[in-house]
Design a protein around this motif. Structure first.
Motif, PDB file in Angstrom:
ATOM      1  N   MET A   5      20.772  42.266  40.906  1.00 25.22           N
ATOM      2  CA  MET A   5      20.629  43.403  39.497  1.00 25.22           C
ATOM      3  C   MET A   5      19.153  43.824  40.063  1.00 25.22           C
ATOM      4  N   ALA A   6      17.913  43.344  40.518  1.00 24.70           N
ATOM      5  CA  ALA A   6      16.903  43.995  40.792  1.00 24.70           C
ATOM      6  C   ALA A   6      17.142  45.236  41.724  1.00 24.70           C
ATOM      7  N   CYS A   7      18.012  45.033  42.568  1.00 21.91           N
ATOM      8  CA  CYS A   7      18.357  46.159  43.880  1.00 21.91           C
ATOM      9  C   CYS A   7      18.956  47.132  43.086  1.00 21.91           C
ATOM     10  N   ALA A   8      19.992  46.954  41.985  1.00 20.86           N
ATOM     11  CA  ALA A   8      20.618  47.901  41.157  1.00 20.86           C
ATOM     12  C   ALA A   8      19.687  48.601  40.423  1.00 20.86           C
ATOM     13  N   GLY A  10      16.617  48.931  41.019  1.00 22.59           N
ATOM     14  CA  GLY A  10      15.762  49.968  41.865  1.00 22.59           C
ATOM     15  C   GLY A  10      16.508  51.257  42.165  1.00 22.59           C
ATOM     16  N   VAL A  11      17.646  51.328  41.938  1.00 21.41           N
ATOM     17  CA  VAL A  11      18.316  52.685  42.224  1.00 21.41           C
ATOM     18  C   VAL A  11      18.974  53.424  40.911  1.00 21.41           C
ATOM     19  N   ASP A  12      18.619  52.739  39.870  1.00 19.90           N
ATOM     20  CA  ASP A  12      19.133  52.985  38.598  1.00 19.90           C
ATOM     21  C   ASP A  12      20.738  52.874  38.493  1.00 19.90           C
ATOM     22  N   GLY A  13      21.102  51.615  39.269  1.00 20.25           N
ATOM     23  CA  GLY A  13      22.476  51.208  39.237  1.00 20.25           C
ATOM     24  C   GLY A  13      22.814  50.288  38.294  1.00 20.25           C
ATOM     25  N   THR A  14      24.045  50.116  37.984  1.00 27.40           N
ATOM     26  CA  THR A  14      24.531  48.829  37.282  1.00 27.40           C
ATOM     27  C   THR A  14      25.391  47.992  38.049  1.00 27.40           C
ATOM     28  N   VAL A  15      25.200  46.747  37.719  1.00 33.07           N
ATOM     29  CA  VAL A  15      26.267  45.704  38.378  1.00 33.07           C
ATOM     30  C   VAL A  15      27.415  45.434  37.319  1.00 33.07           C
ATOM     31  N   LEU A  16      28.545  45.397  37.845  1.00 34.18           N
ATOM     32  CA  LEU A  16      29.679  45.364  37.049  1.00 34.18           C
ATOM     33  C   LEU A  16      30.540  44.297  37.701  1.00 34.18           C
ATOM     34  N   LEU A  17      31.117  43.260  36.586  1.00 31.84           N
ATOM     35  CA  LEU A  17      31.752  42.109  36.990  1.00 31.84           C
ATOM     36  C   LEU A  17      32.990  42.360  36.397  1.00 31.84           C
ATOM     37  N   GLU A  18      34.077  42.112  37.159  1.00 35.15           N
ATOM     38  CA  GLU A  18      35.333  42.230  36.909  1.00 35.15           C
ATOM     39  C   GLU A  18      36.174  41.091  36.911  1.00 35.15           C
ATOM     40  N   PRO A  19      37.091  40.655  35.657  1.00 34.67           N
ATOM     41  CA  PRO A  19      37.836  39.696  35.814  1.00 34.67           C
ATOM     42  C   PRO A  19      39.112  40.142  36.809  1.00 34.67           C
ATOM     43  N   VAL A  35      31.965  37.122  30.767  1.00 35.20           N
ATOM     44  CA  VAL A  35      31.284  37.291  29.500  1.00 35.20           C
ATOM     45  C   VAL A  35      30.232  36.151  29.575  1.00 35.20           C
ATOM     46  N   ALA A  36      30.812  34.658  29.936  1.00 32.14           N
ATOM     47  CA  ALA A  36      29.866  33.812  30.027  1.00 32.14           C
ATOM     48  C   ALA A  36      28.724  34.063  31.080  1.00 32.14           C
ATOM     49  N   VAL A  37      29.104  34.602  31.971  1.00 36.94           N
ATOM     50  CA  VAL A  37      27.975  34.796  33.362  1.00 36.94           C
ATOM     51  C   VAL A  37      27.072  36.043  32.759  1.00 36.94           C
ATOM     52  N   LEU A  38      27.677  36.907  32.006  1.00 38.58           N
ATOM     53  CA  LEU A  38      26.897  38.109  31.519  1.00 38.58           C
ATOM     54  C   LEU A  38      25.782  37.305  30.303  1.00 38.58           C
ATOM     55  N   ASP A  39      26.551  36.511  29.532  1.00 29.83           N
ATOM     56  CA  ASP A  39      25.402  35.741  28.532  1.00 29.83           C
ATOM     57  C   ASP A  39      24.491  35.231  29.364  1.00 29.83           C
ATOM     58  N   ARG A  40      24.874  34.368  30.618  1.00 28.84           N
ATOM     59  CA  ARG A  40      23.598  33.674  31.336  1.00 28.84           C
ATOM     60  C   ARG A  40      22.731  34.540  31.744  1.00 28.84           C
ATOM     61  N   LEU A  41      22.887  35.875  31.838  1.00 27.66           N
ATOM     62  CA  LEU A  41      22.128  36.530  32.400  1.00 27.66           C
ATOM     63  C   LEU A  41      21.013  37.305  31.227  1.00 27.66           C
ATOM     64  N   GLY A  42      21.515  37.071  30.143  1.00 27.84           N
ATOM     65  CA  GLY A  42      20.868  37.581  28.820  1.00 27.84           C
ATOM     66  C   GLY A  42      21.126  38.857  28.566  1.00 27.84           C
ATOM     67  N   GLN A  43      20.216  39.664  27.955  1.00 25.61           N
ATOM     68  CA  GLN A  43      20.381  40.879  27.605  1.00 25.61           C
ATOM     69  C   GLN A  43      20.039  42.090  28.708  1.00 25.61           C
ATOM     70  N   ALA A  44      20.850  41.663  30.000  1.00 24.34           N
ATOM     71  CA  ALA A  44      20.384  42.489  31.088  1.00 24.34           C
ATOM     72  C   ALA A  44      21.104  44.001  31.172  1.00 24.34           C
ATOM     73  N   PRO A  45      20.142  45.121  30.864  1.00 25.23           N
ATOM     74  CA  PRO A  45      20.592  46.424  30.484  1.00 25.23           C
ATOM     75  C   PRO A  45      21.537  47.053  31.665  1.00 25.23           C
ATOM     76  N   ASN A  46      21.592  46.392  32.868  1.00 22.89           N
ATOM     77  CA  ASN A  46      22.150  46.886  33.969  1.00 22.89           C
ATOM     78  C   ASN A  46      23.280  46.012  34.551  1.00 22.89           C
ATOM     79  N   ALA A  47      23.914  45.341  33.608  1.00 19.74           N
ATOM     80  CA  ALA A  47      24.918  44.567  33.997  1.00 19.74           C
ATOM     81  C   ALA A  47      26.233  44.714  33.033  1.00 19.74           C
ATOM     82  N   GLY A  48      27.249  44.347  33.387  1.00 19.35           N
ATOM     83  CA  GLY A  48      28.481  44.787  32.359  1.00 19.35           C
ATOM     84  C   GLY A  48      29.903  44.401  32.993  1.00 19.35           C
ATOM     85  N   LEU A  49      30.911  44.296  32.124  1.00 21.69           N
ATOM     86  CA  LEU A  49      32.192  43.906  32.356  1.00 21.69           C
ATOM     87  C   LEU A  49      33.132  45.230  32.715  1.00 21.69           C
TER      88      LEU A  49
END
Length: 97
Positions: A5-8, A10-19, A35-49
């Motif tokens: 997520m830090a690398c993403a 750094g380039v204004d990217g987003t990490v997407l997780l896919e079931p 969503v459980a993984v995303l919840d563990r990451l907290g309110q990360a603005p550059n992570a999504g489903l």
């Protein structure tokens, strides 16, 4: 995950997780798992489903009444050399091709 997520970020990217369905060893088969993984990451603005409705439905998620109002992407296999040849030019990627 936090390094990714830090690398993403750094380039204004987003990490997407896919079931994903059909992969027994894949750790995120349902939206709830993801969503459980995303919840563990907290309110990360550059992570999504990634909501791939095929995989979600195959794995038992109810995708009919979710109320999603965002962008939608489609994937398909082109049977010819010009994947968008059937569309009028103004509707093709970039407005021309």
């Amino acid at each position: 995950m936090t390094k990714l997520m830090a690398c993403a970020r750094g380039v204004d990217g987003t990490v997407l997780l896919e079931p994903v369905s059909g992969a027994p060893r894949y750790p995120l088969p349902t939206a709830d798992d993801t969503v459980a993984v995303l919840d563990r990451l907290g309110q990360a603005p550059n992570a999504g489903l990634v909501a791939d409705f095929h995989h979600l439905a195959v794995n038992g998620d109810d995708v009919r009444a979710a109320g999603y109002r965002g962008h939608v992407g489609l994937e398909y296999r082109s049977e010819g050399p010009d994947a968008f040849g059937r569309l009028p030019r103004e509707q093709r990627a970039g407005g021309s091709t």
